[in-house]
Design a protein around this motif. Structure first.
Motif, PDB file in Angstrom:
ATOM      1  N   LEU A 143       0.822  -1.209   0.000  1.00 15.43           N
ATOM      2  CA  LEU A 143       0.000   0.000   0.000  1.00 15.43           C
ATOM      3  C   LEU A 143       0.860   1.265   0.000  1.00 15.43           C
ATOM      4  O   LEU A 143       0.516   2.260  -0.643  1.00 15.43           O
ATOM      5  CB  LEU A 143      -0.938   0.003   1.203  1.00 15.43           C
ATOM      6  CG  LEU A 143      -2.225  -0.822   1.047  1.00 15.43           C
ATOM      7  CD1 LEU A 143      -2.956  -0.920   2.372  1.00 15.43           C
ATOM      8  CD2 LEU A 143      -3.127  -0.220  -0.013  1.00 15.43           C
ATOM      9  N   CYS A 144       1.966   1.234   0.726  1.00 14.98           N
ATOM     10  CA  CYS A 144       2.875   2.394   0.727  1.00 14.98           C
ATOM     11  C   CYS A 144       3.409   2.649  -0.683  1.00 14.98           C
ATOM     12  O   CYS A 144       3.557   3.803  -1.104  1.00 14.98           O
ATOM     13  CB  CYS A 144       4.036   2.152   1.694  1.00 14.98           C
ATOM     14  SG  CYS A 144       3.581   2.321   3.454  1.00 14.98           S
ATOM     15  N   ILE A 145       3.696   1.572  -1.413  1.00 15.90           N
ATOM     16  CA  ILE A 145       4.169   1.726  -2.795  1.00 15.90           C
ATOM     17  C   ILE A 145       3.046   2.267  -3.672  1.00 15.90           C
ATOM     18  O   ILE A 145       3.248   3.168  -4.487  1.00 15.90           O
ATOM     19  CB  ILE A 145       4.681   0.374  -3.335  1.00 15.90           C
ATOM     20  CG1 ILE A 145       5.925  -0.076  -2.559  1.00 15.90           C
ATOM     21  CG2 ILE A 145       4.990   0.473  -4.833  1.00 15.90           C
ATOM     22  CD1 ILE A 145       6.390  -1.476  -2.883  1.00 15.90           C
ATOM     23  N   ARG A 146       1.837   1.735  -3.492  1.00 19.14           N
ATOM     24  CA  ARG A 146       0.699   2.181  -4.294  1.00 19.14           C
ATOM     25  C   ARG A 146       0.349   3.642  -4.006  1.00 19.14           C
ATOM     26  O   ARG A 146      -0.221   4.331  -4.855  1.00 19.14           O
ATOM     27  CB  ARG A 146      -0.514   1.288  -4.028  1.00 19.14           C
ATOM     28  CG  ARG A 146      -0.396  -0.106  -4.627  1.00 19.14           C
ATOM     29  CD  ARG A 146      -1.517  -1.020  -4.160  1.00 19.14           C
ATOM     30  NE  ARG A 146      -1.391  -2.342  -4.745  1.00 19.14           N
ATOM     31  CZ  ARG A 146      -2.020  -2.748  -5.847  1.00 19.14           C
ATOM     32  NH1 ARG A 146      -2.828  -1.922  -6.476  1.00 19.14           N
ATOM     33  NH2 ARG A 146      -1.857  -3.976  -6.309  1.00 19.14           N
ATOM     34  N   ARG A 147       0.651   4.106  -2.807  1.00 20.15           N
ATOM     35  CA  ARG A 147       0.368   5.499  -2.443  1.00 20.15           C
ATOM     36  C   ARG A 147       1.428   6.463  -2.954  1.00 20.15           C
ATOM     37  O   ARG A 147       1.357   7.657  -2.712  1.00 20.15           O
ATOM     38  CB  ARG A 147       0.266   5.623  -0.924  1.00 20.15           C
ATOM     39  CG  ARG A 147      -0.992   4.995  -0.339  1.00 20.15           C
ATOM     40  CD  ARG A 147      -0.917   4.956   1.160  1.00 20.15           C
ATOM     41  NE  ARG A 147      -2.133   4.428   1.766  1.00 20.15           N
ATOM     42  CZ  ARG A 147      -2.236   4.080   3.044  1.00 20.15           C
ATOM     43  NH1 ARG A 147      -1.190   4.202   3.836  1.00 20.15           N
ATOM     44  NH2 ARG A 147      -3.370   3.598   3.520  1.00 20.15           N
ATOM     45  N   GLY A 148       2.433   5.951  -3.638  1.00 24.63           N
ATOM     46  CA  GLY A 148       3.429   6.828  -4.239  1.00 24.63           C
ATOM     47  C   GLY A 148       4.831   6.656  -3.724  1.00 24.63           C
ATOM     48  O   GLY A 148       5.732   7.395  -4.137  1.00 24.63           O
ATOM     49  N   GLY A 149       5.068   5.721  -2.814  1.00 27.25           N
ATOM     50  CA  GLY A 149       6.418   5.480  -2.333  1.00 27.25           C
ATOM     51  C   GLY A 149       7.283   4.943  -3.466  1.00 27.25           C
ATOM     52  O   GLY A 149       6.988   3.888  -4.014  1.00 27.25           O
ATOM     53  N   ARG A 150       8.329   5.663  -3.821  1.00 29.57           N
ATOM     54  CA  ARG A 150       9.167   5.265  -4.943  1.00 29.57           C
ATOM     55  C   ARG A 150      10.622   5.033  -4.558  1.00 29.57           C
ATOM     56  O   ARG A 150      11.451   4.754  -5.404  1.00 29.57           O
ATOM     57  CB  ARG A 150       9.083   6.330  -6.057  1.00 29.57           C
ATOM     58  CG  ARG A 150       7.707   6.384  -6.721  1.00 29.57           C
ATOM     59  CD  ARG A 150       7.391   5.072  -7.411  1.00 29.57           C
ATOM     60  NE  ARG A 150       6.077   5.055  -8.005  1.00 29.57           N
ATOM     61  CZ  ARG A 150       4.994   4.556  -7.419  1.00 29.57           C
ATOM     62  NH1 ARG A 150       5.085   4.047  -6.194  1.00 29.57           N
ATOM     63  NH2 ARG A 150       3.839   4.555  -8.044  1.00 29.57           N
ATOM     64  N   THR A 151      10.932   5.182  -3.287  1.00 28.35           N
ATOM     65  CA  THR A 151      12.263   4.849  -2.794  1.00 28.35           C
ATOM     66  C   THR A 151      12.105   4.024  -1.528  1.00 28.35           C
ATOM     67  O   THR A 151      11.054   4.041  -0.883  1.00 28.35           O
ATOM     68  CB  THR A 151      13.095   6.104  -2.475  1.00 28.35           C
ATOM     69  OG1 THR A 151      12.524   6.772  -1.334  1.00 28.35           O
ATOM     70  CG2 THR A 151      13.137   7.054  -3.656  1.00 28.35           C
ATOM     71  N   LEU A 152      13.163   3.333  -1.169  1.00 27.65           N
ATOM     72  CA  LEU A 152      13.132   2.515   0.042  1.00 27.65           C
ATOM     73  C   LEU A 152      12.878   3.377   1.270  1.00 27.65           C
ATOM     74  O   LEU A 152      12.132   2.984   2.171  1.00 27.65           O
ATOM     75  CB  LEU A 152      14.446   1.750   0.187  1.00 27.65           C
ATOM     76  CG  LEU A 152      14.749   0.725  -0.912  1.00 27.65           C
ATOM     77  CD1 LEU A 152      16.165   0.189  -0.762  1.00 27.65           C
ATOM     78  CD2 LEU A 152      13.736  -0.425  -0.871  1.00 27.65           C
ATOM     79  N   GLN A 153      13.490   4.569   1.306  1.00 26.45           N
ATOM     80  CA  GLN A 153      13.310   5.437   2.460  1.00 26.45           C
ATOM     81  C   GLN A 153      11.883   5.964   2.541  1.00 26.45           C
ATOM     82  O   GLN A 153      11.323   6.110   3.631  1.00 26.45           O
ATOM     83  CB  GLN A 153      14.288   6.611   2.406  1.00 26.45           C
ATOM     84  CG  GLN A 153      14.305   7.443   3.684  1.00 26.45           C
ATOM     85  CD  GLN A 153      14.628   6.612   4.921  1.00 26.45           C
ATOM     86  OE1 GLN A 153      15.638   5.901   4.951  1.00 26.45           O
ATOM     87  NE2 GLN A 153      13.763   6.683   5.948  1.00 26.45           N
ATOM     88  N   GLN A 154      11.272   6.257   1.396  1.00 29.20           N
ATOM     89  CA  GLN A 154       9.879   6.706   1.396  1.00 29.20           C
ATOM     90  C   GLN A 154       8.948   5.623   1.932  1.00 29.20           C
ATOM     91  O   GLN A 154       8.005   5.912   2.670  1.00 29.20           O
ATOM     92  CB  GLN A 154       9.458   7.123  -0.018  1.00 29.20           C
ATOM     93  CG  GLN A 154      10.048   8.442  -0.457  1.00 29.20           C
ATOM     94  CD  GLN A 154       9.692   8.791  -1.897  1.00 29.20           C
ATOM     95  OE1 GLN A 154       9.184   7.952  -2.638  1.00 29.20           O
ATOM     96  NE2 GLN A 154       9.962  10.020  -2.292  1.00 29.20           N
ATOM     97  N   VAL A 155       9.211   4.383   1.579  1.00 25.91           N
ATOM     98  CA  VAL A 155       8.401   3.275   2.101  1.00 25.91           C
ATOM     99  C   VAL A 155       8.628   3.137   3.598  1.00 25.91           C
ATOM    100  O   VAL A 155       7.682   2.931   4.366  1.00 25.91           O
ATOM    101  CB  VAL A 155       8.739   1.954   1.376  1.00 25.91           C
ATOM    102  CG1 VAL A 155       8.025   0.779   2.044  1.00 25.91           C
ATOM    103  CG2 VAL A 155       8.344   2.042  -0.095  1.00 25.91           C
ATOM    104  N   ALA A 156       9.883   3.272   4.033  1.00 27.95           N
ATOM    105  CA  ALA A 156      10.193   3.193   5.459  1.00 27.95           C
ATOM    106  C   ALA A 156       9.456   4.299   6.219  1.00 27.95           C
ATOM    107  O   ALA A 156       8.852   4.044   7.271  1.00 27.95           O
ATOM    108  CB  ALA A 156      11.697   3.314   5.686  1.00 27.95           C
ATOM    109  N   ASP A 157       9.476   5.514   5.680  1.00 31.65           N
ATOM    110  CA  ASP A 157       8.791   6.641   6.326  1.00 31.65           C
ATOM    111  C   ASP A 157       7.288   6.395   6.389  1.00 31.65           C
ATOM    112  O   ASP A 157       6.625   6.733   7.383  1.00 31.65           O
ATOM    113  CB  ASP A 157       9.076   7.934   5.561  1.00 31.65           C
ATOM    114  CG  ASP A 157      10.529   8.381   5.673  1.00 31.65           C
ATOM    115  OD1 ASP A 157      11.219   7.904   6.597  1.00 31.65           O
ATOM    116  OD2 ASP A 157      10.961   9.189   4.834  1.00 31.65           O
TER     117      ASP A 157
END
Length: 251
Positions: A199-213
């Motif tokens: 879901l984090c990726i589907r919401r626009g997370g495009r880097t590993l750190q963005q997914v972590a955040d």
């Protein structure tokens, strides 16, 4: 619940499944499933006329689960289709999926336009993927033991912690049980964070750190209850074979 007024509106019965009472009580996994279904319903003009939630192992066929049986009955009585967030919420067994296809029409929120043949293929691929994950976990544990045997301090410490409960009876049988227990815990925990990461990726997370955040902002912790780092996200995504969209680079 308010119906969606479009000419293509169809009624659907929402079905969610979590594997443990802990997940059911905390909402871990359940919240993600509901979000998948709600988004797909909004995008495809589905009218959700009921919801059923089971806290049960995916090894059981849906008709053998308390709420699953009620969901199927509701579909028949209301002339509705069954909808799940992901295919494995119905079952992890290809034969169960094939049998269900003969009795009820159903949709999968993460692939709403998939037809029967495609769903059967996805089910077969998912089962194969789970077998690969199990094999990788076994290989990782074997590598950890090898490093421990070679004197690696951190690996020795990890092995010691995982074997602590069996210190009083260290037979070959106990060691096998300990290894299997560790593997089960690793697999179970990783599966519990699959949907939140996706879901984090589907919401626009495009880097590993963005997914972590994203995970940290939702209060989802690592296996040790801590904050996520980009390296931890990378490791879990690799084990779960989760990927960023091909056109994006994860750095």
């Amino acid at each position: 619940m308010t119906s969606i007024t479009t000419t293509n509106t169809i009624d659907v019965v929402s079905y969610c499944r979590v594997s443990s009472h802990g997940q059911g009580e905390s909402g871990l996994g359940l919240e993600a499933q509901r979000e998948y279904i709600a988004r797909a319903a909004q995008q495809n003009g589905w009218n959700i006329v009921g919801e059923f939630v089971d806290v049960v192992s995916g090894k059981l066929a849906i008709e053998d689960r308390p709420e699953g049986k009620r969901a199927l009955t509701a579909c028949k009585e209301l002339g509705a289709q069954l909808v799940v967030a992901k295919l494995d919420r119905l079952s992890r067994d290809v034969e169960h999926i094939a049998g269900l296809m003969k009795r009820v029409d159903f949709k999968v929120a993460t692939m709403p336009r998939a037809q029967t043949l495609e769903l059967h293929l996805f089910a077969a691929l998912a089962q194969q993927e789970r077998e690969f994950i199990a094999n990788r976990t076994k290989e990782a544990l074997a590598a950890l033991q090898k490093r421990a045997d070679g004197g690696d301090v951190q690996s020795i410490d990890k092995i010691a912690r995982r074997s602590e409960a069996l210190e009083k009876g260290r037979t070959d049988a106990n060691r096998t049980k300990a290894s299997e227990a560790v593997q089960d815990r690793v697999n179970s925990w990783q599966e519990s964070v699959r949907d939140p990461i996706d879901l984090c990726i589907r919401r626009g997370g495009r880097t590993l750190q963005q997914v972590a955040d994203c995970l940290n902002s939702k209060g989802i912790t690592t296996s040790r209850g801590g904050q996520w780092s980009s390296m931890q996200v990378s490791r879990v995504m690799k084990n779960l074979t989760l990927h960023f969209p091909a056109k994006d680079a994860a750095v």
